[in-house]
Design a protein around this motif. Structure first.
Motif, short mmCIF file in Angstrom:
data_model
loop_
_atom_site.label_atom_id
_atom_site.label_comp_id
_atom_site.label_asym_id
_atom_site.label_seq_id
_atom_site.Cartn_x
_atom_site.Cartn_y
_atom_site.Cartn_z
N PRO A 237 -5.54 2.04 -4.33
CA PRO A 237 -5.74 0.61 -4.06
C PRO A 237 -5.47 0.27 -2.60
N LYS A 238 -6.31 -0.61 -2.07
CA LYS A 238 -6.17 -1.05 -0.67
C LYS A 238 -5.66 -2.48 -0.64
N SER A 239 -4.73 -2.76 0.24
CA SER A 239 -4.38 -4.14 0.55
C SER A 239 -3.73 -4.19 1.91
N VAL A 240 -3.90 -5.33 2.58
CA VAL A 240 -3.20 -5.54 3.85
C VAL A 240 -2.13 -6.62 3.68
N THR A 241 -1.90 -7.03 2.42
CA THR A 241 -0.98 -8.13 2.13
C THR A 241 0.29 -7.56 1.51
N GLU A 242 1.42 -7.79 2.17
CA GLU A 242 2.64 -7.09 1.74
C GLU A 242 2.96 -7.32 0.26
P1 A2P Z 1 -6.22 -7.75 0.86
O1 A2P Z 1 -6.37 -6.40 1.50
O2 A2P Z 1 -6.68 -8.86 1.73
O3 A2P Z 1 -4.83 -7.97 0.31
P2 A2P Z 1 -10.01 -2.06 -3.63
O4 A2P Z 1 -8.70 -1.34 -3.55
O5 A2P Z 1 -10.66 -1.95 -4.98
O6 A2P Z 1 -10.97 -1.65 -2.53
O7 A2P Z 1 -9.74 -3.64 -3.45
C1 A2P Z 1 -9.30 -4.16 -2.23
C2 A2P Z 1 -9.47 -5.66 -2.23
O8 A2P Z 1 -8.65 -6.24 -3.24
C3 A2P Z 1 -9.03 -6.27 -0.93
O9 A2P Z 1 -9.86 -7.39 -0.70
C4 A2P Z 1 -7.60 -6.72 -1.20
O10 A2P Z 1 -7.22 -7.82 -0.40
C5 A2P Z 1 -7.67 -7.11 -2.65
N1 A2P Z 1 -6.40 -6.87 -3.36
C6 A2P Z 1 -5.64 -5.78 -3.29
N2 A2P Z 1 -4.58 -5.86 -4.11
C7 A2P Z 1 -4.65 -7.07 -4.70
C8 A2P Z 1 -3.83 -7.76 -5.63
N3 A2P Z 1 -2.73 -7.20 -6.11
N4 A2P Z 1 -4.22 -9.01 -6.01
C9 A2P Z 1 -5.34 -9.58 -5.52
N5 A2P Z 1 -6.16 -8.96 -4.65
C10 A2P Z 1 -5.83 -7.73 -4.23
#
Ligand code: A2P
Length: 282
Positions: A237-242
């Motif tokens: 899983p990708k996220s840039v939000t802590e």
């Molecule tokens: P962001 O990076 O702005 O936090 P995937 O891993 O399937 O590629 O999905 C990544 C996307 O899902 C990004 O837009 C990310 O946003 C968002 N995302 C990641 N984790 C969560 C979460 N726990 N809740 C909501 N959105 C999430």
């Protein structure tokens, strides 16, 4: 299974069951800080690629996290302009330099059939692979693999390979379960890694998943990551939000049951599906 759990690759290398994805994470502060946040949250597996353009910042995050290099599993990938022996050699050297690392734990061929080499993809992949096998022997990489490969692409590689791929990283979520590739990987003792396990966000608002999440007092993202783990695959899983980075790693204290899995099995095609690697325009 807990936050320290690993899968074992066919060469004995251990890989933490949840990895941190960095596709679409912008280079610079955002990438560095999100990698630091992930490592502080307990992730020990970071996934990047040359084409993501963030290897330098990912490397800085690793270095400045306070976590020892040897404790972190790092993956990067060979881009489509570097299929070939000399090209792969130079691409890996560039990636290592940008990351500031002496080795990566896993090096993957990113796509099997890039548009530039569509007439010669087989020999191009085989030549890149030959160098990757040498890099493995030299300790520049601890494991080698592929990404977005279908069985026939791996069969082609195996015609000349001395080492079979240790991993195949594909797009995999309830929207596209890639059953054929997963079965192929399993049969060949290749670990399936799941990029975009949240469907790049396209699955997060589905009412069926919201209901399951509410039942377990978890978020939809956590349900999706947990689902990946219970399939025996390795979500990234990708996220840039802590807060989300922390949330996405907090998936070891609940279990999806048969009813949940039955409901999730009905979600095929409801979000993003995988691109056909033989038809992509890159
Ligand atoms: P962001 O990076 O702005 O936090 P995937 O891993 O399937 O590629 O999905 C990544 C996307 O899902 C990004 O837009 C990310 O946003 C968002 N995302 C990641 N984790 C969560 C979460 N726990 N809740 C909501 N959105 C999430």
């Amino acid at each position: 299974m807990d936050k320290n759990s690993t899968y074992e690759l066919s060469n004995g290398v251990k890989i933490p069951v949840v990895g941190f994805g960095t596709w679409q994470t912008p280079d610079g502060d955002v990438a560095e800080k999100s990698v630091i946040a992930a490592l502080q949250a307990g992730y020990r597996h970071i996934d990047t690629a040359a084409i993501y353009g963030n290897e330098e910042s990912v490397g800085k995050g690793i270095k400045n996290s306070g976590v020892a290099r040897e404790e972190i599993f790092v993956t990067t990938k060979l881009w489509n302009d570097s299929h070939g022996y000399e090209q792969a050699k130079s691409a890996l050297a560039t990636s290592l330099k940008k990351l500031g690392l002496a080795y990566v734990d896993l090096y993957l061929i990113h796509w099997p059939n890039p548009v530039e080499i569509r007439k010669v993809w087989e020999e191009s992949n085989q030549a890149a692979w030959k160098y990757m096998e040498e890099a493995l022997q030299q300790g520049l990489v601890k494991a080698i693999g592929v990404s977005n490969f279908h069985g026939r692409h791996i069969d082609s590689l195996l015609k000349t390979a001395k080492v079979a791929p240790h991993a195949n990283q594909i797009y995999l979520s309830p929207s596209d379960t890639q059953d054929e590739i997963v079965a192929y990987n399993k049969q060949h003792n290749i670990l399936t890694q799941a990029y975009s396990p949240l469907g790049t966000g396209t699955l997060l608002d589905l009412p069926e998943l919201k209901a399951i999440a509410a039942k377990h007092n978890k978020s939809v993202a956590q349900v999706l990551i947990r689902w990946s783990l219970q399939q025996g695959v390795n979500p990234l899983p990708k996220s840039v939000t802590e807060s989300r980075i922390i949330e996405n790693f907090n998936v070891f204290d609940f279990e999806l049951d048969n009813d949940d899995n039955t409901a999730i099995a009905k979600l095929k095609g409801t979000g993003k599906v995988a691109a056909n690697p033989d038809e992509v325009g890159w």
